[in-house]
Design an enzyme around this catalytic site. Structure first.
Site, PDB file in Angstrom:
ATOM      1  N   ASP A 294      -5.981  14.246   0.223  1.00  0.00           N
ATOM      2  CA  ASP A 294      -4.960  14.972  -0.048  1.00  0.00           C
ATOM      3  C   ASP A 294      -5.123  15.618  -1.463  1.00  0.00           C
ATOM      4  O   ASP A 294      -4.230  15.679  -2.211  1.00  0.00           O
ATOM      5  CB  ASP A 294      -3.505  14.012  -0.113  1.00  0.00           C
ATOM      6  CG  ASP A 294      -3.731  13.005  -0.941  1.00  0.00           C
ATOM      7  OD1 ASP A 294      -4.892  12.481  -1.474  1.00  0.00           O
ATOM      8  OD2 ASP A 294      -2.861  12.360  -1.428  1.00  0.00           O
TER       9      ASP A 294
ATOM     10  N   GLY B 124      -7.064   4.353  -5.955  1.00  0.00           N
ATOM     11  CA  GLY B 124      -7.418   3.429  -4.868  1.00  0.00           C
ATOM     12  C   GLY B 124      -9.065   3.826  -4.500  1.00  0.00           C
ATOM     13  O   GLY B 124      -9.543   4.776  -4.399  1.00  0.00           O
TER      14      GLY B 124
ATOM     15  N   ASP C 223      -6.865   9.251   1.323  1.00  0.00           N
ATOM     16  CA  ASP C 223      -5.798   9.969   1.851  1.00  0.00           C
ATOM     17  C   ASP C 223      -6.026  11.385   2.031  1.00  0.00           C
ATOM     18  O   ASP C 223      -5.519  12.095   2.767  1.00  0.00           O
ATOM     19  CB  ASP C 223      -4.646   9.907   0.737  1.00  0.00           C
ATOM     20  CG  ASP C 223      -3.993   8.540   0.622  1.00  0.00           C
ATOM     21  OD1 ASP C 223      -3.988   7.957   1.403  1.00  0.00           O
ATOM     22  OD2 ASP C 223      -3.181   8.412  -0.540  1.00  0.00           O
TER      23      ASP C 223
ATOM     24  N   ARG D 242      -5.655   1.484 -11.843  1.00  0.00           N
ATOM     25  CA  ARG D 242      -4.958   2.549 -12.289  1.00  0.00           C
ATOM     26  C   ARG D 242      -4.425   1.942 -13.279  1.00  0.00           C
ATOM     27  O   ARG D 242      -3.625   1.278 -13.711  1.00  0.00           O
ATOM     28  CB  ARG D 242      -3.466   2.588 -11.159  1.00  0.00           C
ATOM     29  CG  ARG D 242      -4.028   2.843  -9.490  1.00  0.00           C
ATOM     30  CD  ARG D 242      -2.828   3.216  -8.697  1.00  0.00           C
ATOM     31  NE  ARG D 242      -2.830   2.633  -7.175  1.00  0.00           N
ATOM     32  CZ  ARG D 242      -3.425   3.572  -6.451  1.00  0.00           C
ATOM     33  NH1 ARG D 242      -3.951   4.672  -6.801  1.00  0.00           N
ATOM     34  NH2 ARG D 242      -3.833   3.327  -5.233  1.00  0.00           N
TER      35      ARG D 242
ATOM     36  N   ASP E 227      -6.245  12.814  -7.198  1.00  0.00           N
ATOM     37  CA  ASP E 227      -5.627  13.814  -8.006  1.00  0.00           C
ATOM     38  C   ASP E 227      -5.236  13.204  -9.406  1.00  0.00           C
ATOM     39  O   ASP E 227      -5.367  13.791 -10.506  1.00  0.00           O
ATOM     40  CB  ASP E 227      -4.421  14.656  -7.381  1.00  0.00           C
ATOM     41  CG  ASP E 227      -3.115  13.546  -7.001  1.00  0.00           C
ATOM     42  OD1 ASP E 227      -3.428  12.689  -6.095  1.00  0.00           O
ATOM     43  OD2 ASP E 227      -2.259  13.908  -7.499  1.00  0.00           O
TER      44      ASP E 227
ATOM     45  N   ARG F  59       0.892   7.472   1.070  1.00  0.00           N
ATOM     46  CA  ARG F  59       2.043   7.349   0.265  1.00  0.00           C
ATOM     47  C   ARG F  59       2.876   8.988   0.613  1.00  0.00           C
ATOM     48  O   ARG F  59       3.970   8.803   0.579  1.00  0.00           O
ATOM     49  CB  ARG F  59       1.800   7.274  -1.284  1.00  0.00           C
ATOM     50  CG  ARG F  59       3.252   6.622  -2.040  1.00  0.00           C
ATOM     51  CD  ARG F  59       2.847   6.345  -3.385  1.00  0.00           C
ATOM     52  NE  ARG F  59       1.946   4.918  -3.260  1.00  0.00           N
ATOM     53  CZ  ARG F  59       1.018   4.568  -4.344  1.00  0.00           C
ATOM     54  NH1 ARG F  59       1.010   5.341  -5.063  1.00  0.00           N
ATOM     55  NH2 ARG F  59       0.713   3.361  -4.103  1.00  0.00           N
TER      56      ARG F  59
ATOM     57  N   THR G 138     -10.856   9.423  -2.285  1.00  0.00           N
ATOM     58  CA  THR G 138      -9.380   8.753  -1.772  1.00  0.00           C
ATOM     59  C   THR G 138      -9.445   8.693  -0.109  1.00  0.00           C
ATOM     60  O   THR G 138      -9.990   9.868   0.430  1.00  0.00           O
ATOM     61  CB  THR G 138      -8.316   9.457  -2.351  1.00  0.00           C
ATOM     62  OG1 THR G 138      -6.969   9.007  -1.518  1.00  0.00           O
ATOM     63  CG2 THR G 138      -8.288  11.099  -2.413  1.00  0.00           C
TER      64      THR G 138
HETATM   65  O1  F6P Z   1      -5.511   5.245  -2.304  1.00  0.00           O
HETATM   66  C1  F6P Z   1      -4.744   5.622  -1.748  1.00  0.00           C
HETATM   67  C2  F6P Z   1      -3.769   4.620  -1.125  1.00  0.00           C
HETATM   68  O2  F6P Z   1      -4.597   3.685  -0.404  1.00  0.00           O
HETATM   69  C3  F6P Z   1      -2.455   5.212  -0.420  1.00  0.00           C
HETATM   70  O3  F6P Z   1      -2.911   5.521   1.081  1.00  0.00           O
HETATM   71  C4  F6P Z   1      -1.611   4.120  -0.556  1.00  0.00           C
HETATM   72  O4  F6P Z   1      -0.508   4.592  -0.364  1.00  0.00           O
HETATM   73  C5  F6P Z   1      -1.704   3.580  -1.986  1.00  0.00           C
HETATM   74  O5  F6P Z   1      -3.202   3.910  -2.276  1.00  0.00           O
HETATM   75  C6  F6P Z   1      -1.729   1.972  -2.169  1.00  0.00           C
HETATM   76  O6  F6P Z   1      -1.878   1.673  -3.385  1.00  0.00           O
HETATM   77  P1  F6P Z   1      -2.195   0.229  -3.808  1.00  0.00           P
HETATM   78  O7  F6P Z   1      -3.583  -0.105  -3.318  1.00  0.00           O
HETATM   79  O8  F6P Z   1      -2.144   0.343  -5.293  1.00  0.00           O
HETATM   80  O9  F6P Z   1      -1.070  -0.562  -3.379  1.00  0.00           O
END
Ligand code: F6P
Length: 330
Positions: free
Chosen positions: A138, A19, A136, A80, A111, A180, A134
């Site tokens: 985390d 992300g 998050d 990803r 991570d 998430r 990120t």
């Molecule tokens: O990068 C982290 C994040 O934004 C999380 O907070 C979220 O749950 C997830 O990525 C969403 O991923 P995507 O953009 O692939 O839907």
């Protein structure tokens, strides 16, 4: 390649993975400029590990990173990559680096991205550095990840606006934020907006308590309330929660899912500053031949930690902070 423990670095590549987060551009800019200052050639890999496998690698110069400091997202783009989970593709990826005599890689991401970097380190002895990026916040062993502050501020400004209409129309709102498996955004936004309740990703929902809290507020004159919901593994789950509150407790609520708006936007001063420090130190570490590290941010300064200690999620939580939110929302 020669032994990574003794190699003098002459060419570095950088990629952003997972992300995207506001401030990643600041880190890339710092990496490029500090590499050039150290007479190191610097390469950008497009679209994260996908671009590394597909050999999308370009040499960067000082002006490649001009005018990007204030821009959200990542100009290198991100992905990803499912392929990168397979060793045969990691081998292809690393061969693309060898073909250009690139001897070190900086990975900006979360991570999952660090696990990819760790695989390159252990399978190919590739000198790598991780930079926590990120929204998050985390990652284990760092108190900060690039993008968190901007995301939280974006969400706070949205909730403040929702408060205005919630109050005018005497409504309850469920405002869903990202995360998430992470509680960090939900808790900080909840505290900073005076939310009546915060629902975390991995906790059991106690709808009766939520309903009782709202009704108690109404009895003592509250005319509106805001509940912050972390999206958890089911983004949009707030709609189902709203329906259950309606059916089980006769409480009607409006829902606002903030979604990817939290991932974009111009980075805050904190994100620009910390990302810049991390980018500079990532290169310094390679120059000093200290590989396999992550530019953690602890006690308001950079602390280089082994990537093995950081390639995991940490829910920096914050249970005490949730208690704090509850204490003040009575
Ligand atoms: O990068 C982290 C994040 O934004 C999380 O907070 C979220 O749950 C997830 O990525 C969403 O991923 P995507 O953009 O692939 O839907």
């Amino acid at each position: 390649m020669s032994d990574s423990k003794t190699k003098k670095i002459k060419k570095i590549a950088v990629l952003t993975s997972g992300g995207d987060s506001p401030g990643m551009n600041c880190a890339i800019r710092a990496i490029v400029r500090n590499s050039l200052k150290n007479d190191i050639k610097i390469y950008g890999i497009k679209r994260g590990y996908s671009g590394l496998i597909e050999n999308e690698i370009l040499e960067l110069n000082s002006s490649s990173v001009g005018n990007i400091l204030q821009k959200g997202g990542t100009f290198l783009q991100s992905s990803r990559s499912a392929k990168f989970l397979e060793k045969k593709y990691r081998k292809e990826a690393v061969e693309n680096l060898y073909a250009r005599n690139i001897d070190a890689l900086i990975v900006i991401g979360g991570d999952g991205s660090f696990n990819g970097a760790l695989a390159l380190k252990s399978e190919f002895d590739l000198p790598i550095i991780g930079i926590p990026g990120t929204i998050d916040n985390d990652i284990l062993n760092t108190q900060y990840t690039i993008g968190f502050d901007t995301a939280v501020n974006t969400a706070i400004s949205a909730v403040d606006k929702i408060r205005d209409t919630a109050h005018s129309f005497e409504r309850n709102f469920l405002v869903e934020v990202m995360g998430r498996n992470s509680s960090a955004i939900a808790i900080k936004v909840g505290i900073c907006t005076g939310a009546e309740n915060i629902l975390l990703p991995n906790e059991d929902l106690n709808l009766e308590k939520i309903a009782n809290d709202i009704k108690r507020g109404i009895r003592r004159g509250k005319r509106s309330s805001i509940i912050i919901v972390a999206e958890g593994t089911t983004p949009g789950r707030s709609y189902e929660i709203a329906q259950k509150l309606e059916e089980g407790f006769e409480l009607s609520s409006k829902v606002c899912v903030l979604g990817h708006i939290q991932r974009g936007g111009s980075p805050t001063a904190s994100d620009r500053f910390i990302a810049t420090k991390m980018g500079v130190e990532a290169v310094n570490s390679l120059v000093n031949e200290e590989y396999g590290k992550v530019t953690c941010w602890n006690q308001s300064k950079i602390e280089m930690r082994d990537i093995e200690e950081c390639a995991q999620k940490a829910d920096i939580n914050l249970v005490t902070d949730k208690d704090l939110a509850e204490l003040l929302s009575i």
